[in-house]
Structure formats: C-alpha cells, structure tokens
Design a protein around this motif. Structure first.
Motif, PDB file in Angstrom:
ATOM      1  N   GLY A   1       0.844  -1.204   0.000  1.00 51.89           N
ATOM      2  CA  GLY A   1       0.000   0.000   0.000  1.00 51.89           C
ATOM      3  C   GLY A   1       0.868   1.239   0.000  1.00 51.89           C
ATOM      4  N   ASN A   2       0.305   2.346  -0.472  1.00 57.01           N
ATOM      5  CA  ASN A   2       1.063   3.602  -0.544  1.00 57.01           C
ATOM      6  C   ASN A   2       0.732   4.558   0.588  1.00 57.01           C
ATOM      7  N   GLY A   3      -0.352   4.320   1.286  1.00 55.63           N
ATOM      8  CA  GLY A   3      -0.817   5.280   2.289  1.00 55.63           C
ATOM      9  C   GLY A   3       0.042   5.288   3.536  1.00 55.63           C
TER      10      GLY A   3
ATOM     11  N   GLY B   1      -1.073  -9.291  -4.972  1.00 50.88           N
ATOM     12  CA  GLY B   1      -2.116  -8.288  -4.788  1.00 50.88           C
ATOM     13  C   GLY B   1      -1.696  -7.162  -3.855  1.00 50.88           C
ATOM     14  N   GLN B   2      -2.415  -6.046  -3.956  1.00 46.28           N
ATOM     15  CA  GLN B   2      -2.167  -4.907  -3.083  1.00 46.28           C
ATOM     16  C   GLN B   2      -3.317  -4.771  -2.092  1.00 46.28           C
ATOM     17  N   LEU B   3      -3.082  -3.931  -1.113  1.00 49.38           N
ATOM     18  CA  LEU B   3      -4.104  -3.644  -0.120  1.00 49.38           C
ATOM     19  C   LEU B   3      -5.335  -3.078  -0.822  1.00 49.38           C
TER      20      LEU B   3
ATOM     21  N   PRO C   1       4.530  -6.340  -4.873  1.00 50.10           N
ATOM     22  CA  PRO C   1       3.402  -5.807  -5.661  1.00 50.10           C
ATOM     23  C   PRO C   1       3.582  -4.330  -6.008  1.00 50.10           C
ATOM     24  N   ILE C   2       4.165  -3.556  -5.093  1.00 51.12           N
ATOM     25  CA  ILE C   2       4.503  -2.173  -5.412  1.00 51.12           C
ATOM     26  C   ILE C   2       6.007  -2.062  -5.200  1.00 51.12           C
ATOM     27  N   GLN C   3       6.713  -1.486  -6.143  1.00 46.97           N
ATOM     28  CA  GLN C   3       8.153  -1.339  -5.972  1.00 46.97           C
ATOM     29  C   GLN C   3       8.441  -0.473  -4.760  1.00 46.97           C
TER      30      GLN C   3
ATOM     31  N   PRO D   1      -2.056  -5.092 -11.342  1.00 48.34           N
ATOM     32  CA  PRO D   1      -2.276  -3.657 -11.188  1.00 48.34           C
ATOM     33  C   PRO D   1      -3.222  -3.348 -10.028  1.00 48.34           C
ATOM     34  N   SER D   2      -3.084  -2.176  -9.490  1.00 50.23           N
ATOM     35  CA  SER D   2      -3.970  -1.784  -8.388  1.00 50.23           C
ATOM     36  C   SER D   2      -5.378  -1.591  -8.914  1.00 50.23           C
ATOM     37  N   HIS D   3      -6.347  -2.073  -8.144  1.00 49.57           N
ATOM     38  CA  HIS D   3      -7.724  -1.783  -8.529  1.00 49.57           C
ATOM     39  C   HIS D   3      -8.461  -1.184  -7.348  1.00 49.57           C
ATOM     40  N   ALA D   4      -7.703  -0.731  -6.396  1.00 44.44           N
ATOM     41  CA  ALA D   4      -8.377  -0.267  -5.198  1.00 44.44           C
ATOM     42  C   ALA D   4      -8.104   1.187  -4.866  1.00 44.44           C
ATOM     43  N   SER D   5      -6.862   1.580  -4.999  1.00 46.19           N
ATOM     44  CA  SER D   5      -6.550   2.911  -4.506  1.00 46.19           C
ATOM     45  C   SER D   5      -6.881   3.978  -5.537  1.00 46.19           C
ATOM     46  N   HIS D   6      -7.362   5.076  -5.059  1.00 45.26           N
ATOM     47  CA  HIS D   6      -7.666   6.201  -5.938  1.00 45.26           C
ATOM     48  C   HIS D   6      -6.580   7.260  -5.874  1.00 45.26           C
TER      49      HIS D   6
ATOM     50  N   SER E   1      -3.434   9.099  -6.947  1.00 46.59           N
ATOM     51  CA  SER E   1      -2.518   9.230  -8.072  1.00 46.59           C
ATOM     52  C   SER E   1      -1.116   9.368  -7.489  1.00 46.59           C
ATOM     53  N   ASN E   2      -0.124   9.168  -8.336  1.00 49.98           N
ATOM     54  CA  ASN E   2       1.243   9.317  -7.841  1.00 49.98           C
ATOM     55  C   ASN E   2       1.455  10.693  -7.251  1.00 49.98           C
ATOM     56  N   PHE E   3       0.906  11.686  -7.961  1.00 51.87           N
ATOM     57  CA  PHE E   3       1.128  13.048  -7.509  1.00 51.87           C
ATOM     58  C   PHE E   3       0.533  13.266  -6.131  1.00 51.87           C
TER      59      PHE E   3
HETATM   60  C1  LIG Z   1       1.154   2.916  -5.294  1.00 54.94           C
HETATM   61  O1  LIG Z   1       2.078   3.683  -6.009  1.00 54.94           O
HETATM   62  C2  LIG Z   1       2.642   2.989  -7.111  1.00 54.94           C
HETATM   63  C3  LIG Z   1       3.747   3.804  -7.727  1.00 54.94           C
HETATM   64  O2  LIG Z   1       3.605   5.165  -7.434  1.00 54.94           O
HETATM   65  C4  LIG Z   1       1.546   2.667  -8.110  1.00 54.94           C
HETATM   66  O3  LIG Z   1       2.080   1.940  -9.170  1.00 54.94           O
HETATM   67  C5  LIG Z   1       0.503   1.828  -7.433  1.00 54.94           C
HETATM   68  O4  LIG Z   1      -0.582   1.606  -8.273  1.00 54.94           O
HETATM   69  C6  LIG Z   1      -0.010   2.481  -6.170  1.00 54.94           C
HETATM   70  N1  LIG Z   1      -0.816   1.539  -5.483  1.00 54.94           N
HETATM   71  C7  LIG Z   1      -1.842   1.867  -4.725  1.00 54.94           C
HETATM   72  C8  LIG Z   1      -2.584   0.749  -4.046  1.00 54.94           C
HETATM   73  O5  LIG Z   1      -2.166   3.023  -4.552  1.00 54.94           O
END
Ligand SMILES: *[C@@H]1O[C@H](CO)[C@@H](O)[C@H](O)[C@H]1NC(C)=O
Ligand SMILES: *[C@@H]1O[C@H](CO)[C@@H](O)[C@H](O)[C@H]1NC(C)=O
Ligand SMILES: *[C@@H]1O[C@H](CO)[C@@H](O)[C@H](O)[C@H]1NC(C)=O
Ligand SMILES: *[C@@H]1O[C@H](CO)[C@@H](O)[C@H](O)[C@H]1NC(C)=O
Ligand SMILES: *[C@@H]1O[C@H](CO)[C@@H](O)[C@H](O)[C@H]1NC(C)=O
Ligand SMILES: *[C@@H]1O[C@H](CO)[C@@H](O)[C@H](O)[C@H]1NC(C)=O
Ligand SMILES: *[C@@H]1O[C@H](CO)[C@@H](O)[C@H](O)[C@H]1NC(C)=O
Ligand SMILES: *[C@@H]1O[C@H](CO)[C@@H](O)[C@H](O)[C@H]1NC(C)=O
Ligand SMILES: *[C@@H]1O[C@H](CO)[C@@H](O)[C@H](O)[C@H]1NC(C)=O
Ligand SMILES: *[C@@H]1O[C@H](CO)[C@@H](O)[C@H](O)[C@H]1NC(C)=O
Ligand SMILES: *[C@@H]1O[C@H](CO)[C@@H](O)[C@H](O)[C@H]1NC(C)=O
Ligand SMILES: *[C@@H]1O[C@H](CO)[C@@H](O)[C@H](O)[C@H]1NC(C)=O
Length: 698
Positions: A215-217, A253-255, A604-606, A670-675, A677-679
């Motif tokens: 997860g990214n959060g 899979g991702q969170l 799943p996420i680098q 690929p992520s199908h859950a988080s909304h 964006s990278n930014f």
């Molecule tokens: C997390 O960030 C990466 C790279 O920035 C992105 O590829 C990925 O989809 C993101 N995943 C989620 C769960 O937000």
C-alpha cells in the motif's frame, strides 16, 4: 459470507482458549508482579539479584521456618529451600497451579514424563527426595498438610499430624498432590533457584527481513478485524479509518483500500497538528456481534465543545494550571486526550459485515486536559486474557517531566491505565468515584494493594509509550516501546504495578532534572524495573538529529520461520529495525540485533518509489501491525509493508524449505483499489513528513 465469518470467529475463539491454557510465562511473583533486583543477598533465603522477597519477607519466612521446629536436619534443609522458593523470580509459576495458590511450590517429579525448557540434565526426582528425607521428621504446622492442598490425604479429618507418614498414605499420594512439571512447558522446583536451558538455535539472528510493499498510504494504526477474516482497519493521524482487505501473501495483490470511502471519518472531532491527531483505535473483542469500537484522539477546546475534560495539571498533583501554556498562547489544558466509543450498528444487518459507521459518539470513555503539546501516547488495546482496555499515556511533555507526573501516583500522565469498558457505572457513581469518564475500575488493579495509586493505573514511570503489544502466544508478555529524551530508547515488559523509572531514570541512566517545580523523586525511593531492550542515541544513525522508538510485535506467523518468536521493533527516524530473542525461553532475558531488510524482487509495489532521497529506506516507521494470520506489517511514511518469506529477498533461512512456499511467478497485478494518483501520493508523503514531527514524541 456469513459462514466464512462465523468459522473465522470460531477459529479465533478456540485459539484464545488455547492461549488461556498455556502456563508458560515470564518470571512473575505470586502477586503477579515482576521480581525486583536486590543489591544484597537475603539473610535467610540467600537469594540475590532478581527475587520476589525483600528483607521483611525474608525475615517472615525465617520465622515460619523456626516455628516448624523440624526434627531432622536433612529434612530441615529441604524444607528451608521449599519455603524460600517464595523468593524465586519464578515463584508465581511455581506456586500457582490452575489459578490456585499453593502452600508449597510444584515439586519436580520425574515420574511425570518431562519435556520442558528447564535444564533437563539436572532435573531430579525432587518430590521423592522430599518424601524419603522427611517421611518421619516432625514438622509443626506442616505446609504439606492435606487440608492446605485441598486434596485427600491419609487422615483428612486429622490435620494435626506432623510427619508425612501421618499425613499421607504413600509417596505416590504425596507426589500426586505436590509433584508436577515438566509437561506442557510448566516449571517445577528442584531444591534450588530455577534455572532454564539456553537454546542455541534461537540465538543466531536471522539473515534478514524480507518485505513486500502492498500500500502507498501512511497510517498510524492497523488493527485486524475481530471477526478473524483477512480484513484490517487502518487509521490516519487526521482521523479517518478505513476497512481494507489484505491480499494473500505471494498473490501479488495490493491492499484493497479505497481512500475516498473511509469506514468512519472523525476528522471533525480530531484536532490534527504535528503532535496531535488520532493516536489509537481499538475494536471490542466481541465487535462482530456488538459493533463497539473506540478511538483515542486529541481535541482542541477552542474548536470543539466536546473537548471539555479536567486538566491533568491540578492541585492534586502539585501543578498550577495558571503557569501552563504561556509559551504559545494556549490556555491551560487547551489540548486534551479523548477515548470515545462508536458503533458499527445500523449500517449493515450485522456489525461484522458493516463497511462503514456513523461518526456520532455513543459514549465518552475518557477525557483529560494535557499540560503541554507533546508526549501523550494514546494507544488503546484490549488485553487478550482479561478483556480490559489498556490506555497508554505519556508524561504530557516538557523537558525532564518537570512536574514529576510520571512518578506521581495521583497523576494519570506517564502511565499505562487499565479500564473496564464492559461495566459502565451510572453518572452519579462516576462522579462519586471521581473518574475521568465512563468506565469502571477492575478490582485487581494495583491500587487494591497500594492505596496511594489512582485506581486507573496499571503501570507507571513511562515517558511516552509508543506502540505496545501482547505476544499472541504468551499474553503475559506485554511489550511497550518507551520513547526516550536525550540518551536512550527502551523496550519494557509491562507488569502489574511496575515502575519503569522515568524521570528518575532514562533507560539505565539517572536523570538530573534542570527544572523541577513538581519536586524530585529520589533514586533510592523507587525500585524501577529496567528495560529489557534498548539502544542509546549514539548507537543509531540519527536522522533529523533525533531518535524515537517504535515498539512492534513478537513475530508469530509461519511466513518467515526464521523470525518466529522474535520481537521486532524500530526507530522511527533512523528507519532501523531490530529483532530480539528471549534466551533462555521464559527467562525475560533478551538479546537483540539490528537486522537488515530489503524489498522482495516481486513486491506488488516497488519499494524504491520514495521520491525523497534524504529519507531512510522506508521513510519514517510510525507503527507496526498484525493481521489475523499473525503476519506483521510495517506502517511507514512511504506505505504499508508486510514481512514475507526470506527467499523472496534471497535471504537464507534453513527452516523455510520445509514450508515449500512456491514463490509467485506472476508479475504484480495492477492496483484496482486505490484512488491515489502518484502526484497525490507524493503530496501526501510530504504532508506526513510534517506530521510525525508530531509524533515525536521526542
Ligand atoms: C502505489 O504507487 C505505485 C507507484 O507510485 C503505483 O504503481 C501503485 O498503483 C499504487 N498503489 C496503490 C494501491 O495506490
Ligand atoms: C498440563 O497437562 C496436563 C495433561 O497433559 C493437564 O491435565 C494439565 O491441566 C496441564 N496443565 C496446565 C497448567 O496447562
Ligand atoms: C546497595 O544499596 C546501598 C544503599 O541502597 C548502596 O549504598 C550500595 O552502594 C549499593 N551497592 C551496590 C553494589 O550497588
Ligand atoms: C549471588 O549468589 C551466588 C550464589 O550464591 C554467588 O555466586 C554470587 O556471587 C552472588 N552475587 C552477589 C552479587 O552477591
Ligand atoms: C523442638 O523440637 C525439639 C525436639 O526435636 C523439642 O525438644 C523442643 O522442645 C521443640 N521446641 C519447640 C519450641 O516446640
Ligand atoms: C521430549 O523430547 C524428546 C527429545 O528432546 C522427544 O524425542 C520426545 O518425543 C519428547 N516427548 C514428548 C512427550 O514431547
Ligand atoms: C488440632 O490442634 C488444635 C490446636 O492445636 C486443636 O484445637 C484441635 O482440637 C486439634 N485437632 C485434632 C483432630 O486433634
Ligand atoms: C529451540 O528453538 C527452536 C526454534 O524456536 C525450537 O524449534 C526448538 O524446539 C527449541 N528447542 C528447545 C530444546 O527448546
Ligand atoms: C448494537 O447491536 C448489538 C447487537 O444487535 C446490541 O447488543 C448493541 O446494544 C447495539 N449497540 C448500540 C449502541 O446500539
Ligand atoms: C514526585 O513523585 C513522587 C512519587 O510519587 C512523590 O513521592 C513526590 O512527592 C512527588 N513530588 C512532588 C513534589 O509531588
Ligand atoms: C531537584 O533536583 C535538582 C537536581 O538534583 C535540584 O537542582 C533541584 O533543586 C531539586 N528540586 C527540588 C524541588 O528539590
Ligand atoms: C541472557 O542472554 C544473553 C545473550 O543470549 C546470554 O549471554 C546470557 O547468558 C543470558 N543471561 C542469563 C541469565 O541467562
């Protein structure tokens, strides 16, 4: 779905029963308190170092022994060792059998097949030895009387016999009543202080900790769903809680967590600033049925009318509120700490299937005004064995705890509290008892033996407990990371009534306060329990010029077999992680080493997507989490990481082969859950960068 949930619940409950059955635990005295360390040798019992007796109790045992007027010297010497076992640091285990206190310790009896952590080579048939030696010796007020043991002896109506022959039919009867061990890892007494076996295989630290990023959060709390499913709650410092599905390990899979639809949003109540926010959350053990959950957060009197607690700085604790808060223009106790109760009822047919909850408070559990702006802990946890709510509270801030709050038994600052939230007294009862909210006091809280203590207090002398956990296999092990000030970050094993030393000591070092309007507590007047682990600030590579411990968990998953049984913890700023091992098992003696970690090649996420190069590898490590499989997660400023099999990072772990985990061949899905964006993720990271300064908790 319902079936799956109830199976999960069943599993969860039977697991709990197993835990309750386990008798193995750390050294504790018969009053459930930790042994203390003596700097002299007891005159009669000759225990030194760690013991459960002071000189007064030693003298009482001597008197009890003299009254017995044992007629045979060999028997007298055995009896003395038996009475003195009360002073053994393991006396709690030796004298307690199935929650009942005995008059004599469990006597080692080799007739019972033995497999324990106790040193096998020296295990003798001590029970036989006692029988053979004392059979005909006269003992006045014999501790071996059948009436004391609650079991039938030879002459149950005649309790006045003085020899074992008079009291018991045979050695077999006698040893059935008093003998025991070494089954199910319990310990027994063999005539000398209990010694445990070292286990060499435990000592070598693992080669490394392999992580995958899911997860990214950036979150401060993760709590497994109490229904036993693969879901967990995550919360942010700002006051949002999300319910997420956790992907299976190795699935790529991702969170599954949708930032745009939180489980509950408490941001209107939570005061959020660098040092403030939502610090803890906890779900009632029976949440799946009763829907009760709790949030621990800070509020600001100026912004919310519900922020109306009593000031922790008051005349009861030698603190003058008019002297507080002048530095930043804040009013006395403008910022407060709150535990509030919510319900998941009403949004689904059953609380366990609820995917959201209303942010309206059901009940205020606790409110207290804070003296300064930092060090206010805030974690809440239900005790796995007793179902009480443990509340971790820091000293409230200020250099050297100037008002002596942590050592002050009337103050709730610098304490671990223990509250009963299942029996809520009436409003009139609450005000009569002078409580800080709606809870009751467990009868066996330490105040029952020390009337000077505020009844909420379970342990004292903490500076800022930041992340505590109960070992899932040995719930008597209650670990807390306690954040230090200038010198030392520590891990404590929290026990009933324990004093962990702050601000008389910072870790092992005596503190000389620069300013102490609240008075001093002398070194001599307390007997603090030393940390089991820790590190000096000079031992780590300090980022931001600071250090701050983040307590973790005992690793109890089978995913990384080389990590099993080790306590994981970290430094928030340095991003360093340690794995500690107890050796011998059940001794309370720990050794530790910093452990390397890396990201699984198939994560799943680098993991290297952190844009700022000045941060440590994972960013700041705020917290740890544990899911219902006992897998361990790291909650860092850069995202959520899970501990995975060492082979996924090419670390060697010989025990892993047996598990034959096929490593996932598919590329990360690929992520199908988080909304996010990278930014936005980047912005969020920068924001959180400011926040933990919060945190710190310094
Ligand atoms: C997390 O960030 C990466 C790279 O920035 C992105 O590829 C990925 O989809 C993101 N995943 C989620 C769960 O937000
Ligand atoms: C130990 O095991 C025996 C049977 O093997 C059982 O009867 C006893 O209750 C157990 N004791 C504890 C403390 O678990
Ligand atoms: C033991 O304690 C006494 C007084 O409490 C102190 O004077 C003495 O130095 C201590 N001894 C050791 C070895 O720490
Ligand atoms: C404690 O007792 C043991 C054995 O009786 C002895 O070897 C040791 O020197 C003692 N330690 C101290 C500090 O008195
Ligand atoms: C102790 O026992 C001895 C005999 O073993 C006896 O002579 C003596 O009177 C007893 N003392 C007391 C106080 O009972
Ligand atoms: C006790 O341990 C030995 C090896 O140390 C093992 O062979 C034996 O099966 C164990 N017995 C029980 C009852 O667990
Ligand atoms: C046991 O001793 C007590 C006092 O020492 C006495 O009152 C009682 O009668 C005695 N009981 C028997 C069964 O002898
Ligand atoms: C030593 O530790 C290992 C790893 O936890 C465990 O599998 C083994 O049973 C232990 N051995 C003994 C004798 O306790
Ligand atoms: C929530 O529902 C449970 C079970 O239906 C009930 O026992 C409990 O009282 C409810 N709580 C609230 C706050 O309505
Ligand atoms: C500081 O705390 C200690 C321990 O509770 C207490 O004995 C002492 O009186 C306190 N100092 C003041 C000035 O209250
Ligand atoms: C507390 O101790 C410090 C240093 O030991 C000393 O300077 C200060 O005067 C003491 N304060 C009080 C109120 O005793
Ligand atoms: C505590 O652990 C360390 C490191 O494993 C070991 O060297 C030491 O002997 C242990 N102490 C005791 C009392 O067992």
């Amino acid at each position: 779905m319902k079936t799956v949930l109830s199976i999960g619940f069943l599993f969860c409950c039977s697991f709990l029963l197993l835990l309750l059955d386990s008798s193995t635990s750390l050294p504790l005295c018969v009053d459930s308190r930790a042994p203390f360390s003596l700097n002299t040798t007891l005159k009669f019992c000759s225990y030194n170092g760690s013991t459960c007796c002071n000189s007064i109790q030693d003298a009482q045992i001597q008197k009890q022994f003299q009254v017995m007027n044992v007629s045979d010297t060999a028997c007298a010497s055995l009896l003395k060792s038996i009475l003195c076992a009360r002073c053994d640091p393991f006396s709690g285990q030796l004298f307690t059998v199935q929650s009942t206190l005995r008059s004599v310790p469990v006597l080692c009896n080799s007739a019972i097949p033995a497999n324990s952590s106790q040193s096998k080579a020296s295990l003798q048939d001590f029970c036989s030895e006692v029988w053979d030696t004392c059979q005909t010796a006269s003992i006045i007020n014999s501790p071996f009387s059948p009436s004391l043991q609650g079991q039938g002896g030879k002459l149950p109506s005649n309790t006045n016999g003085t020899t074992l022959n008079e009291l018991w039919q045979s050695k077999t009867d006698f040893c059935n009543a008093f003998g025991g061990a070494s089954n199910n890892e319990s310990i027994c007494f063999e005539g000398k202080p209990v010694a445990l076996n070292n286990n060499e295989s435990q000592i070598n630290p693992p080669h490394g900790l392999c992580l995958e990023k899911i997860g990214n959060g950036s979150y401060l709390n993760m709590v497994a769903h109490p229904d036993g499913s693969n879901r967990a709650f995550f919360s942010s410092q700002m006051g949002k809680v999300w319910l997420a599905s956790i992907p299976e390990e190795g699935s790529g899979g991702q969170l599954e967590l949708d930032e745009s639809s939180p489980f509950v949003d408490l941001t209107d109540q939570v005061y959020f600033d660098t040092q403030f926010g939502m610090m803890g959350m906890s779900f009632h053990p029976n949440f799946a049925n009763n829907g009760r959950f709790f949030a621990s957060f800070n509020c600001n009197k100026d912004k919310w009318s519900g922020c109306n607690g009593i000031c922790s700085c008051n005349s009861n604790v030698n603190c003058d509120p008019s002297k507080l808060g002048t530095s930043n223009g804040a009013q006395p106790c403008q910022y407060q700490t709150v535990i509030a109760e919510y319900t998941a009822n009403g949004t689904a047919s059953q609380p366990s299937s609820a995917e959201s909850a209303k942010p309206s408070e059901v009940r205020r559990i606790f409110t207290m005004g804070l003296p300064f702006t930092s060090q206010h802990g805030g974690q809440i946890l239900f005790g796995p064995n007793d179902g009480y709510l443990y509340f971790m509270m820091g000293d409230g801030g200020g250099t050297d705890d100037p008002y002596n709050f942590s050592q002050n038994k009337k103050s709730l600052l610098g304490k671990v509290m223990r509250l009963d939230v299942d029996n809520i007294p009436s409003a009139s009862e609450i005000s009569k008892l002078g409580l800080w909210g709606s809870y009751s006091i467990p009868k066996d809280n330490p105040f029952s033996e020390d009337k000077d203590l505020q009844p909420e207090i379970w342990a004292l002398g903490l500076r800022n407990p930041w992340r505590c956990s109960f070992d899932a296999e040995k719930p008597s092990y209650f670990f807390c990371g306690d954040v230090g000030q200038d010198l030392y970050e520590e891990v404590d094993l929290i026990t009933k009534g324990g004093n962990y030393g702050w601000r008389v000591y910072e870790g092992p070092y005596p503190v000389t306060p620069t300013e102490s309007p609240g008075g001093n507590t002398s070194l001599k007047s307390i007997n603090p329990i030393p940390p089991i682990l820790g590190y000096t600030h000079s031992q780590i590579n300090k980022n931001e010029g600071s250090a701050s411990i983040t307590g973790g968990y005992v690793y109890r998953s089978t995913t990384d077999p080389c990590m099993f049984g080790r306590y994981l913890y970290a430094d928030l700023y340095a991003g360093a992680i340690w794995a500690a091992t107890e050796d011998p098992e059940n001794s309370g003696n720990f050794s530790t080493s910093k452990i390397p970690f890396s990201c699984a090649h198939d994560s799943p996420i680098q993991c290297d997507s952190v844009p700022s190069s000045s941060l440590p590898a994972l960013g700041y490590i705020f917290s740890f989490g544990q899911d219902n499989n006992k897998d361990i997660y790291i909650l860092a400023s850069s995202g959520v990481y899970r501990v995975v099999p060492p082979s996924r990072c090419s670390y060697t772990c010989s025990q892993e082969k047996a598990a034959t985990t096929p490593s996932p061949s598919s590329s990360p899905s690929p992520s199908h859950a988080s909304h996010l964006s990278n930014f936005y993720g980047y912005l969020f990271l920068q924001l959180s960068f400011l926040l933990f300064l919060l945190m710190c908790l310094m």
